[in-house]
Enzyme design. Structure first.
Site, PDB file in Angstrom:
ATOM      1  N   LYS A 148     -52.439 -16.734  18.938  1.00 27.61           N
ATOM      2  CA  LYS A 148     -53.946 -16.822  18.883  1.00 27.61           C
ATOM      3  C   LYS A 148     -54.701 -16.228  17.664  1.00 27.61           C
ATOM      4  O   LYS A 148     -54.206 -15.196  17.129  1.00 27.61           O
ATOM      5  CB  LYS A 148     -54.528 -16.096  20.108  1.00 27.61           C
ATOM      6  CG  LYS A 148     -54.184 -16.600  21.258  1.00 27.61           C
ATOM      7  CD  LYS A 148     -55.256 -16.569  22.309  1.00 27.61           C
ATOM      8  CE  LYS A 148     -54.691 -15.763  23.343  1.00 27.61           C
ATOM      9  NZ  LYS A 148     -55.621 -14.585  24.123  1.00 27.61           N
ATOM     10  N   ARG A 180     -34.421   0.857  20.019  1.00 27.92           N
ATOM     11  CA  ARG A 180     -35.337   1.979  20.228  1.00 27.92           C
ATOM     12  C   ARG A 180     -34.813   3.023  20.144  1.00 27.92           C
ATOM     13  O   ARG A 180     -35.256   3.988  19.323  1.00 27.92           O
ATOM     14  CB  ARG A 180     -36.686   1.788  20.922  1.00 27.92           C
ATOM     15  CG  ARG A 180     -37.414   0.521  20.716  1.00 27.92           C
ATOM     16  CD  ARG A 180     -38.595   0.441  21.246  1.00 27.92           C
ATOM     17  NE  ARG A 180     -39.703  -0.351  20.975  1.00 27.92           N
ATOM     18  CZ  ARG A 180     -40.522  -1.123  21.684  1.00 27.92           C
ATOM     19  NH1 ARG A 180     -40.738  -0.742  23.089  1.00 27.92           N
ATOM     20  NH2 ARG A 180     -41.328  -1.948  21.314  1.00 27.92           N
ATOM     21  N   GLY A 220     -44.422  -7.874  17.867  1.00 28.94           N
ATOM     22  CA  GLY A 220     -43.262  -7.939  18.823  1.00 28.94           C
ATOM     23  C   GLY A 220     -42.384  -9.308  18.919  1.00 28.94           C
ATOM     24  O   GLY A 220     -41.397  -9.175  18.731  1.00 28.94           O
ATOM     25  N   GLY A 239     -48.557  -3.639  18.627  1.00 32.20           N
ATOM     26  CA  GLY A 239     -49.738  -3.459  18.382  1.00 32.20           C
ATOM     27  C   GLY A 239     -50.051  -2.326  17.242  1.00 32.20           C
ATOM     28  O   GLY A 239     -51.093  -2.480  16.555  1.00 32.20           O
TER      29      GLY A 239
HETATM   30  P1  ADP Z   1     -46.393 -11.128  17.457  1.00 33.65           P
HETATM   31  O1  ADP Z   1     -45.901 -10.512  18.667  1.00 33.65           O
HETATM   32  O2  ADP Z   1     -45.099 -11.438  16.630  1.00 33.65           O
HETATM   33  O3  ADP Z   1     -47.655 -10.551  16.931  1.00 33.65           O
HETATM   34  P2  ADP Z   1     -47.794 -13.154  18.756  1.00 33.65           P
HETATM   35  O4  ADP Z   1     -47.825 -12.468  20.131  1.00 33.65           O
HETATM   36  O5  ADP Z   1     -49.141 -13.259  18.201  1.00 33.65           O
HETATM   37  O6  ADP Z   1     -46.644 -12.714  17.719  1.00 33.65           O
HETATM   38  O7  ADP Z   1     -47.359 -14.836  19.179  1.00 33.65           O
HETATM   39  C1  ADP Z   1     -46.054 -15.118  19.610  1.00 33.65           C
HETATM   40  C2  ADP Z   1     -46.406 -16.202  20.693  1.00 33.65           C
HETATM   41  O8  ADP Z   1     -46.980 -17.423  20.076  1.00 33.65           O
HETATM   42  C3  ADP Z   1     -45.071 -16.732  21.218  1.00 33.65           C
HETATM   43  O9  ADP Z   1     -44.911 -16.576  22.555  1.00 33.65           O
HETATM   44  C4  ADP Z   1     -45.058 -18.303  20.866  1.00 33.65           C
HETATM   45  O10 ADP Z   1     -44.635 -19.282  21.890  1.00 33.65           O
HETATM   46  C5  ADP Z   1     -46.454 -18.510  20.595  1.00 33.65           C
HETATM   47  N1  ADP Z   1     -46.682 -19.700  19.719  1.00 33.65           N
HETATM   48  C6  ADP Z   1     -46.203 -20.114  18.581  1.00 33.65           C
HETATM   49  N2  ADP Z   1     -46.708 -21.246  18.175  1.00 33.65           N
HETATM   50  C7  ADP Z   1     -47.403 -21.943  19.134  1.00 33.65           C
HETATM   51  C8  ADP Z   1     -47.964 -22.988  19.563  1.00 33.65           C
HETATM   52  N3  ADP Z   1     -47.918 -23.989  18.460  1.00 33.65           N
HETATM   53  N4  ADP Z   1     -48.488 -23.300  20.514  1.00 33.65           N
HETATM   54  C9  ADP Z   1     -48.493 -22.122  21.527  1.00 33.65           C
HETATM   55  N5  ADP Z   1     -47.932 -21.133  21.388  1.00 33.65           N
HETATM   56  C10 ADP Z   1     -47.684 -20.921  20.261  1.00 33.65           C
HETATM   57 MG    MG Z   2     -46.718 -10.744  20.595  1.00 30.12          MG
END
Ligand code: ADP
Ligand code: MG
Length: 395
Positions: A197, A36, A350, A373
């Site tokens: 989610k 960063r 992230g 975010g």
């Molecule tokens: P980002 O930070 O890129 O927006 P998210 O925070 O939405 O992504 O999601 C990342 C998390 O989703 C990771 O910690 C990963 O372990 C979890 N994840 C991905 N696939 C699954 C799954 N099938 N079951 C449970 N958790 C999952």
């Molecule tokens: Mg995340």
């Protein structure tokens, strides 16, 4: 409307308050990952070359409005000095006597750093007096902290309203890249979504559904779509209160002629710790006592075939539990397909950014968004307060 940029701002011999995102991980009193800090170096160098007196500021962690010795910015000042090859003067306060002395004594091309903005409770409250005190330190303001642009805080919004202000190069690059995704005039436009989610991503899916040609779903959130489509998903992470959301999003995609692809095969295991017993199964054969932790190889191939000819790709959310090497192959396969795609490729979020770094593919995409975010809110089509305040309204 147009974003005011550095090229709009005369800075020679002037004190420039630079809001940066130096929210970096620390270890034993040193910066553990300086990504960063490096990201904002082009802006700092440009300001120095123009003869500006740079007063940098940032938040670090969540000190909740109180001085927390572990969250002082001294390690950032040290690392920034090394990266710039000049000594960065560090004030142990934000708007107190040391900050004022710093602002007074910096010469043209010099760089100083204020203390952690969130040591003062008024920062997160966007308190007008605090914003005025910050503004009093400088003649103009530059924001390069995209990761904080969705926060209406004093150093992001209040001070920008009180000084001639502009976006730094990093913020400008983020707005350009993410606007290209939102406006999506390039087709085929392929959206890849994963992550834990569905509830975190509804706004993004709704927004991108309007222009996408294909949406590829994996990760934990695909489980809710699979269950809503009638599949048994065993002990997988599912949001039962969003089964209707999933069905409705599928209907909206169908109505718009957007191809919505769900996993065909998945990697299952009895639990996350029991990866030794993992297996690849078809989505219609998930055992009742197992959970889905990744997409399978057939799905990776199907997704890669859609990604390959895309003109524009945006990816958010790992396709599996990538933190565990046993469930990383889906994310790796899709990341490789995106890296190989000739179209314009954008990755945000992230964990997605972390996954890409981990896979050594960070330099293989056109834009790796630095916001968590903030990136998601931008892709939802929301107006981010820190960007709005830097917009030039057409007369
Ligand atoms: P980002 O930070 O890129 O927006 P998210 O925070 O939405 O992504 O999601 C990342 C998390 O989703 C990771 O910690 C990963 O372990 C979890 N994840 C991905 N696939 C699954 C799954 N099938 N079951 C449970 N958790 C999952
Ligand atoms: Mg995340």
């Amino acid at each position: 409307m147009r974003l005011r940029t550095l090229r709009d701002l005369p800075v020679q011999g002037r004190r420039v308050l630079l809001r940066a995102d130096f929210n970096v991980p620390l270890q034993d009193g040193h910066v553990a990952d300086d990504t960063r800090i490096r990201a904002t170096l082009p802006t700092i160098q440009w300001l120095r070359d123009q003869g500006a007196r740079v007063i940098a500021c940032s938040h670090l962690g969540r000190p909740k409005g109180k001085v927390d010795e572990r969250l002082r910015l001294a390690p950032v000042a040290e690392r920034l000095s090394q990266l710039l090859g000049v000594s960065v003067r560090y004030a142990h306060d934000i708007v107190g006597p040391e900050a004022h002395a710093l602002a007074r004594e910096l010469g043209d091309g010099d760089v100083g750093l204020l203390e952690n903005l969130r040591f003062d409770p008024r920062e997160e409250q966007n308190d007008p007096e605090f914003a005025a005190e910050l503004a009093a330190l400088a003649d103009c303001y530059v924001n390069d902290a995209f990761g904080a642009a969705h926060r209406a805080h004093a150093s992001v919004v209040g001070v920008a309203q009180r000084l001639p202000s502009a976006a730094g190069f990093l913020l400008e690059r983020e707005v350009t890249a993410l606007s290209r995704v939102l406006e999506a005039n390039d087709h085929p436009f392929v959206v890849v979504l994963g992550g834990a989610k569905i509830s975190d991503k509804i706004g993004v899916i709704k927004q991108l559904l309007q222009r996408a040609d294909a949406i590829l779903l994996g990760g934990g959130m695909a489980n809710t779509f699979l269950k809503a489509a009638g599949y048994q998903v065993g002990r997988s992470l599912v949001e039962d209160d969003h089964l209707d959301t999933a069905s409705s999003l599928r209907e909206q995609a169908a109505a718009r002629g957007v191809q919505l692809l769900l996993p065909r095969d998945v990697v299952v295991a009895p639990s996350l710790d029991d990866s030794a017993h993992r297996a690849v199964v078809s989505v219609d054969a998930v055992p009742a006592d197992a959970a889905i932790f990744d997409i399978g190889p057939e799905t990776v191939a199907a997704f890669a075939a859609v990604i390959q000819p895309a003109a524009l790709v945006v990816w958010n959310g790992p396709l599996g539990v990538y933190e565990n090497p046993a469930f990383r192959e889906g994310t790796r396969g899709v990341a490789q397909a995106i890296a190989a795609c000739q179209g314009y490729t954008v990755v945000g979020g992230g964990d997605s950014a972390a996954a890409l770094q981990e896979l050594g593919l960070a330099d293989s995409v056109d834009h790796l968004s630095t916001g968590g975010g903030a990136t998601l809110e931008f892709l939802e089509g929301k107006q981010l307060p820190g960007i709005q305040v830097l917009m030039e309204h057409d007369a």
